[in-house]
Write an enzyme that holds these catalytic residues in place. Structure first.
Site, PDB file in Angstrom:
ATOM      1  N   ASP A 129       0.852  -1.182   0.000  1.00 55.60           N
ATOM      2  CA  ASP A 129       0.000   0.000   0.000  1.00 55.60           C
ATOM      3  C   ASP A 129       0.889   1.234   0.000  1.00 55.60           C
ATOM      4  O   ASP A 129       2.099   1.150   0.257  1.00 55.60           O
ATOM      5  CB  ASP A 129      -0.914   0.000   1.232  1.00 55.60           C
ATOM      6  CG  ASP A 129      -1.841   1.206   1.269  1.00 55.60           C
ATOM      7  OD1 ASP A 129      -2.597   1.388   0.298  1.00 55.60           O
ATOM      8  OD2 ASP A 129      -1.799   1.974   2.244  1.00 55.60           O
ATOM      9  N   SER A 130       0.273   2.383  -0.236  1.00 52.08           N
ATOM     10  CA  SER A 130       1.011   3.639  -0.220  1.00 52.08           C
ATOM     11  C   SER A 130       1.459   4.020   1.185  1.00 52.08           C
ATOM     12  O   SER A 130       2.316   4.888   1.343  1.00 52.08           O
ATOM     13  CB  SER A 130       0.148   4.760  -0.801  1.00 52.08           C
ATOM     14  OG  SER A 130      -1.029   4.922  -0.032  1.00 52.08           O
ATOM     15  N   GLU A 186      -3.121   8.828   8.466  1.00 45.32           N
ATOM     16  CA  GLU A 186      -1.678   8.630   8.645  1.00 45.32           C
ATOM     17  C   GLU A 186      -1.165   9.382   9.880  1.00 45.32           C
ATOM     18  O   GLU A 186      -0.207   8.949  10.518  1.00 45.32           O
ATOM     19  CB  GLU A 186      -0.928   9.094   7.398  1.00 45.32           C
ATOM     20  CG  GLU A 186      -1.196   8.273   6.138  1.00 45.32           C
ATOM     21  CD  GLU A 186      -0.333   7.032   6.040  1.00 45.32           C
ATOM     22  OE1 GLU A 186       0.684   6.960   6.740  1.00 45.32           O
ATOM     23  OE2 GLU A 186      -0.685   6.131   5.256  1.00 45.32           O
ATOM     24  N   CYS A 190     -10.771   3.385  -0.585  1.00 45.54           N
ATOM     25  CA  CYS A 190      -9.368   3.563  -0.193  1.00 45.54           C
ATOM     26  C   CYS A 190      -9.174   2.736   1.061  1.00 45.54           C
ATOM     27  O   CYS A 190     -10.027   2.754   1.964  1.00 45.54           O
ATOM     28  CB  CYS A 190      -9.061   5.034   0.088  1.00 45.54           C
ATOM     29  SG  CYS A 190      -7.398   5.332   0.755  1.00 45.54           S
ATOM     30  N   HIS A 223      -7.415   3.129   3.542  1.00 44.93           N
ATOM     31  CA  HIS A 223      -7.337   3.895   4.783  1.00 44.93           C
ATOM     32  C   HIS A 223      -8.721   4.117   5.391  1.00 44.93           C
ATOM     33  O   HIS A 223      -8.850   4.268   6.610  1.00 44.93           O
ATOM     34  CB  HIS A 223      -6.709   5.273   4.527  1.00 44.93           C
ATOM     35  CG  HIS A 223      -5.244   5.257   4.260  1.00 44.93           C
ATOM     36  ND1 HIS A 223      -4.689   4.748   3.111  1.00 44.93           N
ATOM     37  CD2 HIS A 223      -4.198   5.712   5.016  1.00 44.93           C
ATOM     38  CE1 HIS A 223      -3.377   4.889   3.162  1.00 44.93           C
ATOM     39  NE2 HIS A 223      -3.051   5.469   4.309  1.00 44.93           N
TER      40      HIS A 223
END
Length: 276
Positions: A9-10, A151, A183, A185
């Site tokens: 993942d990013s 994040e 997403c 997240h």
């Protein structure tokens, strides 16, 4: 097969997919990579996302993974189709499974999708959903601040509530009864999203649905790990901020994450043609 499953993942959002794999496939070994130095991907160009994804896939191949899950909607939308043609390892994204479930649960055929700018602009969910059912109307809304808020660990925070209310308020005018969390997240702020959207809107978590698809894929190819008494091995790699990753992962995963199994690597060194 004892080889691990690769997940990337990013940043930390893909841990929601890793969590589902741990729950649904408890005997599987996992190698997770979070691109914490270059998050978020949603605002980056398709060529950049493809280059980053290729580097990560090259790294995961050095770990001898038996399958790869692209636990990032942006990378699934912008890089997965190309990478699928480039490697001989089974690789899946998080879009198709979520779209399929949304089609199954919607009653009004009005489906909302929230995601990063890259995912929404790609219209990949719209294409996937209308391919499954041409009568479906799709409303997409980019929520670019959700990823940095997650994040930063602001999952239960007033600022997240305020931003979510602003983003999601626009969707209420479209009579949607199903909302795809586009997403990885976003499941981490699921409670906030659910509260704002109300009980009449069904939330679809692609992380859960993708893991079901992964299980079917591994079974079909004879790659499922047989039940063993030994504990599975989980390895974590990031491109930056190990301590921050550990702190976040401990609040997401059903297992302990320590400095012993988290490593920082130079992901840029995994360009094609370079010695790794």
């Amino acid at each position: 097969m004892k080889k691990p499953i690769g997940v990337f993942d990013s940043g930390v959002g893909g841990l929601t997919v890793a969590r589902e794999i741990m729950r649904q496939l408890p005997h599987e070994n996992i190698v997770y990579f979070g691109d914490t130095a270059r998050v978020p991907y949603g605002s980056k160009s398709p060529n950049t996302v493809l280059r980053f994804s290729r580097q990560i896939v090259n790294f995961l191949r050095t770990k001898d993974v038996k399958a790869i899950v692209v636990a990032c909607n942006t990378a699934s939308a912008l890089a997965l189709p190309t990478i699928q043609e480039e490697i001989d390892i089974p690789i899946i994204g998080v879009i198709e499974a979520g779209a399929k479930t949304a089609c199954e649960v919607t009653r009004t055929k009005h489906i909302g999708v929230i995601g990063t700018e890259g995912t929404i602009k790609s219209r990949v969910y719209t294409q996937c959903l209308t391919k499954l059912d041409s009568d479906i109307t799709v409303v997409g809304k980019s929520c670019p601040l959700f990823v940095p808020l997650v994040e930063e660990g602001l999952v239960e925070d007033r600022v997240t509530d305020d931003i979510a209310s602003r983003y999601l308020g626009e969707l209420k005018d479209y009579n949607i009864d199903t909302l795809i969390l586009g997403c990885t997240h976003y499941p981490l702020i699921r409670n906030t999203i659910a509260r704002i959207m109300g009980d009449q809107v069904k939330l679809v978590n692609p992380a859960y649905e993708t893991t079901k698809s992964l299980k079917e894929l591994l079974a079909r190819k004879g790659l499922l790990m047989k039940e063993e008494k030994k504990e599975p091995v989980y390895e974590y790699y990031v491109s930056d901020a190990v301590e921050r990753f550990i702190s976040f992962a401990d609040g997401v995963l059903p297992c302990n994450v320590s400095e012993e199994n988290v490593n920082s690597i130079d992901i840029e060194s995994y360009e094609l043609g370079k010695d790794n």
